[in-house]
Each structure stands twice: as structure tokens, then as C-alpha cells.
Motif scaffolding. Structure first.
Motif, PDB file in Angstrom:
ATOM      1  N   ASP A 198     -19.059  46.727  36.372  1.00  0.00           N
ATOM      2  CA  ASP A 198     -20.530  47.258  35.674  1.00  0.00           C
ATOM      3  C   ASP A 198     -21.717  46.858  36.462  1.00  0.00           C
ATOM      4  OD1 ASP A 198     -19.222  46.879  32.347  1.00  0.00           O
ATOM      5  OD2 ASP A 198     -18.976  48.726  33.763  1.00  0.00           O
ATOM      6  N   ASN A 199     -22.708  47.476  37.172  1.00  0.00           N
ATOM      7  CA  ASN A 199     -23.860  46.950  37.487  1.00  0.00           C
ATOM      8  C   ASN A 199     -24.936  46.804  36.066  1.00  0.00           C
ATOM      9  OD1 ASN A 199     -22.984  47.013  40.010  1.00  0.00           O
ATOM     10  ND2 ASN A 199     -23.676  49.184  40.604  1.00  0.00           N
ATOM     11  N   VAL A 200     -25.674  45.752  36.306  1.00  0.00           N
ATOM     12  CA  VAL A 200     -26.623  45.425  35.290  1.00  0.00           C
ATOM     13  C   VAL A 200     -28.028  45.316  35.932  1.00  0.00           C
ATOM     14  CG1 VAL A 200     -27.132  43.805  33.485  1.00  0.00           C
ATOM     15  CG2 VAL A 200     -24.717  44.364  33.771  1.00  0.00           C
ATOM     16  N   VAL A 201     -29.049  46.149  35.364  1.00  0.00           N
ATOM     17  CA  VAL A 201     -30.179  45.858  35.858  1.00  0.00           C
ATOM     18  C   VAL A 201     -30.909  44.431  35.431  1.00  0.00           C
ATOM     19  CG1 VAL A 201     -32.455  46.776  36.039  1.00  0.00           C
ATOM     20  CG2 VAL A 201     -30.632  48.297  36.055  1.00  0.00           C
ATOM     21  N   ASN A 202     -31.596  43.872  36.157  1.00  0.00           N
ATOM     22  CA  ASN A 202     -32.083  42.406  35.980  1.00  0.00           C
ATOM     23  C   ASN A 202     -33.048  42.402  35.040  1.00  0.00           C
ATOM     24  OD1 ASN A 202     -30.183  40.921  37.475  1.00  0.00           O
ATOM     25  ND2 ASN A 202     -31.678  40.806  39.210  1.00  0.00           N
ATOM     26  N   CYS A 203     -34.249  43.444  35.204  1.00  0.00           N
ATOM     27  CA  CYS A 203     -35.235  43.630  34.163  1.00  0.00           C
ATOM     28  C   CYS A 203     -35.654  44.851  33.610  1.00  0.00           C
ATOM     29  CB  CYS A 203     -36.385  42.949  35.097  1.00  0.00           C
ATOM     30  SG  CYS A 203     -37.123  44.100  36.123  1.00  0.00           S
ATOM     31  N   LEU A 204     -36.327  44.927  32.278  1.00  0.00           N
ATOM     32  CA  LEU A 204     -36.250  46.064  31.649  1.00  0.00           C
ATOM     33  C   LEU A 204     -37.433  47.108  32.310  1.00  0.00           C
ATOM     34  CD1 LEU A 204     -36.773  44.555  27.956  1.00  0.00           C
ATOM     35  CD2 LEU A 204     -34.918  45.737  28.809  1.00  0.00           C
ATOM     36  N   GLU A 205     -38.334  46.583  33.304  1.00  0.00           N
ATOM     37  CA  GLU A 205     -38.874  47.507  33.964  1.00  0.00           C
ATOM     38  C   GLU A 205     -38.292  48.218  34.927  1.00  0.00           C
ATOM     39  OE1 GLU A 205     -42.619  45.828  35.767  1.00  0.00           O
ATOM     40  OE2 GLU A 205     -42.604  44.294  34.494  1.00  0.00           O
ATOM     41  N   CYS A 206     -37.044  47.853  35.418  1.00  0.00           N
ATOM     42  CA  CYS A 206     -36.298  48.646  36.288  1.00  0.00           C
ATOM     43  C   CYS A 206     -35.304  49.740  35.504  1.00  0.00           C
ATOM     44  CB  CYS A 206     -35.413  47.760  37.361  1.00  0.00           C
ATOM     45  SG  CYS A 206     -36.455  46.738  38.413  1.00  0.00           S
ATOM     46  N   GLU A 207     -35.111  49.139  34.712  1.00  0.00           N
ATOM     47  CA  GLU A 207     -33.727  50.246  33.791  1.00  0.00           C
ATOM     48  C   GLU A 207     -34.085  51.630  33.811  1.00  0.00           C
ATOM     49  OE1 GLU A 207     -31.251  49.711  30.086  1.00  0.00           O
ATOM     50  OE2 GLU A 207     -32.751  48.270  30.219  1.00  0.00           O
ATOM     51  N   PRO A 208     -35.349  52.060  33.360  1.00  0.00           N
ATOM     52  CA  PRO A 208     -35.566  53.485  33.233  1.00  0.00           C
ATOM     53  C   PRO A 208     -35.415  54.126  34.636  1.00  0.00           C
ATOM     54  CG  PRO A 208     -37.258  52.048  32.186  1.00  0.00           C
ATOM     55  CD  PRO A 208     -36.532  51.116  32.771  1.00  0.00           C
ATOM     56  N   LEU A 209     -36.029  53.454  35.569  1.00  0.00           N
ATOM     57  CA  LEU A 209     -35.788  54.130  37.178  1.00  0.00           C
ATOM     58  C   LEU A 209     -34.310  54.038  37.368  1.00  0.00           C
ATOM     59  CD1 LEU A 209     -38.468  51.799  38.906  1.00  0.00           C
ATOM     60  CD2 LEU A 209     -38.719  54.255  38.196  1.00  0.00           C
ATOM     61  N   TYR A 210     -33.377  53.234  37.170  1.00  0.00           N
ATOM     62  CA  TYR A 210     -32.077  53.179  37.503  1.00  0.00           C
ATOM     63  C   TYR A 210     -31.326  54.144  36.731  1.00  0.00           C
ATOM     64  CZ  TYR A 210     -32.265  49.520  41.060  1.00  0.00           C
ATOM     65  OH  TYR A 210     -32.626  48.828  41.908  1.00  0.00           O
ATOM     66  N   GLN A 211     -31.798  54.409  35.421  1.00  0.00           N
ATOM     67  CA  GLN A 211     -31.129  55.446  34.700  1.00  0.00           C
ATOM     68  C   GLN A 211     -31.505  56.785  35.297  1.00  0.00           C
ATOM     69  OE1 GLN A 211     -32.591  54.483  30.645  1.00  0.00           O
ATOM     70  NE2 GLN A 211     -30.736  52.873  30.514  1.00  0.00           N
TER      71      GLN A 211
END
Length: 67
Positions: free
Chosen positions: A39-52
Motif C-alpha cells: 500500500d502506498n501512503v501519502v505523507n501529508c494531508l495536503e497531497c492526499e486529495p491530489l493523489y486521489q
């Protein structure tokens, strides 16, 4: 980024660039291993919407390229 004038490949490229230039984590991602596999995990909450958004847009781009 003005999304009104972008095509799907350009939009994917712009989102990847924006995620890579995150001021908090600079686009780095950590990988964790679970019982389900990798599983890949995004390090910060700012990036999470971009990767989704990228996950769905890259799938749509691949579908359109296969046609």
C-alpha cells in the motif's frame, strides 16, 4: 493552474507536478506493507486529495488510450 483549458493528459501532468512540489513533503511517499500486499501512503494531508484525483484521472486516461 487553469483547468478550463487543459486536456486530460495535461491535467494529469499538472497534478503530478503540483503533488511533487508540495511545500510540506515535496511529493515523497512512503510505502507500507500490509497483509493485503503493498500500500502506498501519502505523507501529508495536503497531497492526499491530489493523489486521489490522480488515481481516477490516470485510470480514465489509460482507458481512453486503449480505445
Amino acid at each position: 493552474m487553469n483547468i478550463d483549458n487543459l486536456t486530460l493528459p495535461q491535467l494529469v501532468g499538472e497534478l503530478k507536478q503540483a503533488a511533487g512540489q508540495c511545500p510540506k513533503c515535496e511529493g515523497t511517499r512512503e510505502t507500507t506493507f500490509t497483509s493485503r500486499g503493498r500500500d502506498n501512503v501519502v505523507n501529508c494531508l495536503e497531497c492526499e486529495p491530489l493523489y486521489q484525483a490522480l488515481q481516477h484521472l490516470e485510470a480514465a486516461l489509460k482507458l481512453l488510450q486503449d480505445i
